[in-house]
Enzyme design. Structure first.
Site, PDB file in Angstrom:
ATOM      1  N   HIS A  72       0.820  -1.170   0.057  1.00 25.64           N
ATOM      2  CA  HIS A  72      -0.028  -0.145  -0.004  1.00 25.64           C
ATOM      3  C   HIS A  72       0.912   1.259   0.080  1.00 25.64           C
ATOM      4  CE1 HIS A  72      -3.938   2.049   1.643  1.00 25.64           C
ATOM      5  NE2 HIS A  72      -2.822   3.233   1.247  1.00 25.64           N
TER       6      HIS A  72
ATOM      7  N   HIS B  47       1.529   5.504  -1.640  1.00 30.78           N
ATOM      8  CA  HIS B  47       1.165   6.641  -2.633  1.00 30.78           C
ATOM      9  C   HIS B  47       2.695   7.209  -2.859  1.00 30.78           C
ATOM     10  CE1 HIS B  47      -2.829   6.635  -1.070  1.00 30.78           C
ATOM     11  NE2 HIS B  47      -2.368   6.316   0.001  1.00 30.78           N
ATOM     12  N   VAL B  48       2.765   7.198  -4.353  1.00 27.26           N
ATOM     13  CA  VAL B  48       4.014   8.079  -4.775  1.00 27.26           C
ATOM     14  C   VAL B  48       3.471   9.375  -5.620  1.00 27.26           C
ATOM     15  CG1 VAL B  48       5.368   5.993  -4.962  1.00 27.26           C
ATOM     16  CG2 VAL B  48       3.964   6.556  -7.032  1.00 27.26           C
ATOM     17  N   ARG B  49       2.086   9.798  -5.623  1.00 22.00           N
ATOM     18  CA  ARG B  49       1.803  10.793  -6.250  1.00 22.00           C
ATOM     19  C   ARG B  49       2.509  11.011  -7.815  1.00 22.00           C
ATOM     20  NH1 ARG B  49      -1.365  10.462  -2.120  1.00 22.00           N
ATOM     21  NH2 ARG B  49      -0.615  11.770  -0.115  1.00 22.00           N
TER      22      ARG B  49
ATOM     23  N   ASN C 164      -5.122   7.124  -6.283  1.00 17.22           N
ATOM     24  CA  ASN C 164      -5.709   8.249  -5.976  1.00 17.22           C
ATOM     25  C   ASN C 164      -5.072   9.763  -6.302  1.00 17.22           C
ATOM     26  OD1 ASN C 164      -3.888   7.890  -4.071  1.00 17.22           O
ATOM     27  ND2 ASN C 164      -5.189   8.865  -2.294  1.00 17.22           N
TER      28      ASN C 164
ATOM     29  N   LYS D 167      -9.061  -0.178  -6.056  1.00 15.48           N
ATOM     30  CA  LYS D 167      -9.069   0.359  -5.063  1.00 15.48           C
ATOM     31  C   LYS D 167     -10.385   1.065  -4.573  1.00 15.48           C
ATOM     32  CE  LYS D 167      -7.790   1.845  -1.134  1.00 15.48           C
ATOM     33  NZ  LYS D 167      -6.455   2.548  -0.540  1.00 15.48           N
TER      34      LYS D 167
ATOM     35  N   HIS E 235     -10.357   1.095   1.758  1.00 16.71           N
ATOM     36  CA  HIS E 235     -10.324   2.078   2.765  1.00 16.71           C
ATOM     37  C   HIS E 235     -11.496   1.823   3.633  1.00 16.71           C
ATOM     38  CE1 HIS E 235      -8.816   5.946   4.613  1.00 16.71           C
ATOM     39  NE2 HIS E 235     -10.074   5.809   4.965  1.00 16.71           N
TER      40      HIS E 235
ATOM     41  N   HIS F 257      -4.851  -0.621   5.709  1.00 14.43           N
ATOM     42  CA  HIS F 257      -4.371   0.202   7.044  1.00 14.43           C
ATOM     43  C   HIS F 257      -5.191  -0.053   8.191  1.00 14.43           C
ATOM     44  CE1 HIS F 257      -7.151   2.911   4.951  1.00 14.43           C
ATOM     45  NE2 HIS F 257      -6.195   3.538   4.359  1.00 14.43           N
TER      46      HIS F 257
ATOM     47  N   LEU G 226      -5.505   9.258   7.851  1.00 15.30           N
ATOM     48  CA  LEU G 226      -6.624   8.391   7.744  1.00 15.30           C
ATOM     49  C   LEU G 226      -6.400   7.154   7.340  1.00 15.30           C
ATOM     50  CD1 LEU G 226      -8.839  11.157   6.532  1.00 15.30           C
ATOM     51  CD2 LEU G 226      -8.923  10.500   8.893  1.00 15.30           C
TER      52      LEU G 226
ATOM     53  N   ASP H  50       1.394   2.437   3.504  1.00 11.29           N
ATOM     54  CA  ASP H  50       0.533   3.807   3.420  1.00 11.29           C
ATOM     55  C   ASP H  50       1.270   4.987   3.543  1.00 11.29           C
ATOM     56  OD1 ASP H  50      -1.792   5.356   2.946  1.00 11.29           O
ATOM     57  OD2 ASP H  50      -2.439   5.307   4.883  1.00 11.29           O
TER      58      ASP H  50
ATOM     59  N   HIS I 164       2.816  14.610   1.593  1.00  7.25           N
ATOM     60  CA  HIS I 164       2.023  15.875   1.044  1.00  7.25           C
ATOM     61  C   HIS I 164       3.007  16.941   1.426  1.00  7.25           C
ATOM     62  CE1 HIS I 164      -2.036  14.296   0.913  1.00  7.25           C
ATOM     63  NE2 HIS I 164      -1.630  13.415   2.090  1.00  7.25           N
TER      64      HIS I 164
ATOM     65  N   ALA J 264      -4.639  14.465   5.315  1.00  2.00           N
ATOM     66  CA  ALA J 264      -4.207  13.461   6.027  1.00  2.00           C
ATOM     67  C   ALA J 264      -3.194  12.697   5.149  1.00  2.00           C
ATOM     68  CB  ALA J 264      -5.443  12.810   6.157  1.00  2.00           C
TER      69      ALA J 264
HETATM   70  C1  NCD Z   1      -3.800   8.980   1.855  1.00  2.44           C
HETATM   71  C2  NCD Z   1      -3.233   9.984   0.838  1.00  2.44           C
HETATM   72  O1  NCD Z   1      -2.621  11.063   1.283  1.00  2.44           O
HETATM   73  O2  NCD Z   1      -3.406   9.747  -0.251  1.00  2.44           O
HETATM   74  N1  NCD Z   1      -3.830   9.477   3.318  1.00  2.44           N
HETATM   75  C3  NCD Z   1      -3.781   8.865   4.410  1.00  2.44           C
HETATM   76  O3  NCD Z   1      -4.165   9.732   5.315  1.00  2.44           O
HETATM   77  N2  NCD Z   1      -3.744   7.680   4.584  1.00  2.44           N
HETATM   78  C4  NCD Z   1      -5.058   8.245   1.460  1.00  2.44           C
HETATM   79  C5  NCD Z   1      -5.528   7.354   2.091  1.00  2.44           C
HETATM   80  O4  NCD Z   1      -4.784   5.829   2.194  1.00  2.44           O
HETATM   81  O5  NCD Z   1      -6.529   6.821   2.819  1.00  2.44           O
HETATM   82 ZN    ZN Z   2      -3.339   4.949   1.424  1.00  3.03          ZN
HETATM   83 ZN    ZN Z   3      -6.843   4.952   2.894  1.00  3.13          ZN
END
Ligand code: NCD
Ligand code: ZN
Ligand code: ZN
Length: 349
Positions: A16, A18-20, A44, A102, A139, A177, A222, A250, A254, A266
């Site tokens: 899990h 996120h690399v944007r 996302n 997802k 989620h 998560h 979150l 996760d 940011h 978050a």
């Molecule tokens: C994640 C995000 O920033 O994309 N944020 C988080 O707080 N975990 C989204 C997610 O995994 O719910």
């Molecule tokens: Zn996530």
């Molecule tokens: Zn999530």
């Protein structure tokens, strides 16, 4: 804590992540590629990843950011919108582009605006996934504003997860998560088709960390961290040896200005030292012998893929987590535990 000074494990995967995109992607991908063989890439983005073409070009942008000589495989996911086409999904899964789908309840978390408001709208997608054996990554929080934010995961189990599993008895689901003893108990008591990821930060902090001496935006994610008894339940689950629980950071970067503001985003950014954070937790729990199952074996078994063929070594050597990472367009990100010391380090090969 044990006396172990070094440990070698099958190379881990991050189930899990996120690399944007853009400059941030270029800054964060090398950290993950240094440690992990593969990572499930969250879809996302804005706009979300919903087509095979979008996933292929996103995968190519990620691969371009992997340092020379490093083997790293991004596993792509499709963002479940109310209009996602089951045929597009089937095409992507059969072509080996989409590894999973997802599900974000609309409004539950960062960039979830395109998510689902009512699961009955996407039943055709679940039917196709069930038939193909394609995992659904969830989620798991309700979005009902009348439900206390600390109860949203537990209420999700009753209101959404149990009915979903009953309607689709063959659907493979990852409860992403998990943050509560309720979710741990639920996953443990469910059949083999239910797995769960656990983040490093939820193993390390409880909700007090958000308010320690003042408001701490970099500890906000979150699902939000819960009470200590829940953190202890997560630690027990991760180190139990149960094949249902596996590593998913996760890691959710940011820019600092989006965190340190009146309405901060978050997401906690753990990627720079992810495997070392988990190693520290397993060491504290005297469970170093179970780190490999959690990090490198349970995930591949759930997804039905081979374990990585190379290894990663860690040593009990202190390292200072960088206070800040700056990327090409001048933005800063603050990593989890930035400026603090952790007790384990990857042995560079
Ligand atoms: C994640 C995000 O920033 O994309 N944020 C988080 O707080 N975990 C989204 C997610 O995994 O719910
Ligand atoms: Zn996530
Ligand atoms: Zn999530």
């Amino acid at each position: 804590m044990s006396e172990i000074k070094t440990i070698t494990i099958i190379r881990p995967d991050d189930w899990h992540l996120h690399v944007r995109d853009g400059a941030m992607l270029e800054a964060v991908v090398p950290s993950t590629a240094r440690q992990f063989g593969r990572a499930i890439i969250m879809p996302n983005l804005v706009p979300p990843v919903t087509t095979v073409d979008a996933a292929v070009s996103y995968r190519n942008r990620i691969l371009k950011a992997v340092p020379q000589g490093v083997a790293f495989e991004p596993l792509m996911t499709a963002y479940l919108t109310e209009t996602l086409d089951p045929d597009e999904l089937r095409r992507g899964f059969e072509a080996g582009v989409f590894a999973a789908v997802k599900l974000y309840p609309a409004g539950a978390t960062t960039n979830s605006e395109s998510g689902v408001t009512d699961l009955s709208i996407v039943h055709a997608v679940f039917e196709a996934m069930q038939e193909m054996g394609m995992p659904l990554l969830v989620h798991g929080e309700v979005t009902d504003p009348s439900i206390d934010i600390f109860d949203r995961e537990a209420v999700f189990i009753e209101r959404v997860m149990i009915p979903l599993l009953a309607d689709f008895p063959g659907l493979k689901v990852v409860f992403e998560h998990v943050t509560t003893s309720d979710a741990v108990d639920f996953v443990e008591s469910s059949g083999h088709r239910i797995g769960a990821t656990i983040t490093a930060h939820h193993l390390m902090i409880n909700r007090n960390a958000l308010f320690q001496g003042g408001i701490r935006p970099h500890m906000y994610c979150l699902p939000v961290a819960k009470r200590e008894k829940h953190r202890l339940a997560l630690r027990r689950a991760a180190t139990s040896g149960s094949e249902k629980f596996f590593l998913g950071t996760d890691s959710a970067p940011h820019p600092v200005h989006a965190k340190e503001t009146a309405c901060g985003c978050a997401g906690i950014f753990t990627a720079p030292t992810a495997i070392e954070l988990y190693a520290q937790v397993f060491d504290e729990e005297d469970a170093m012998d179970r780190l490999e199952a959690f990090s490198s074996q349970n995930g591949p078994a759930f997804y039905g893929v081979a374990e990585n063929s190379d290894t990663l070594s860690l040593q009990r050597v202190d390292q200072k987590v960088p206070e800040m990472m700056t990327f090409a367009d001048g933005e800063n990100i603050h990593p989890f535990m930035g400026g603090q010391t952790i007790g384990w380090s990857v042995v560079s090969s």
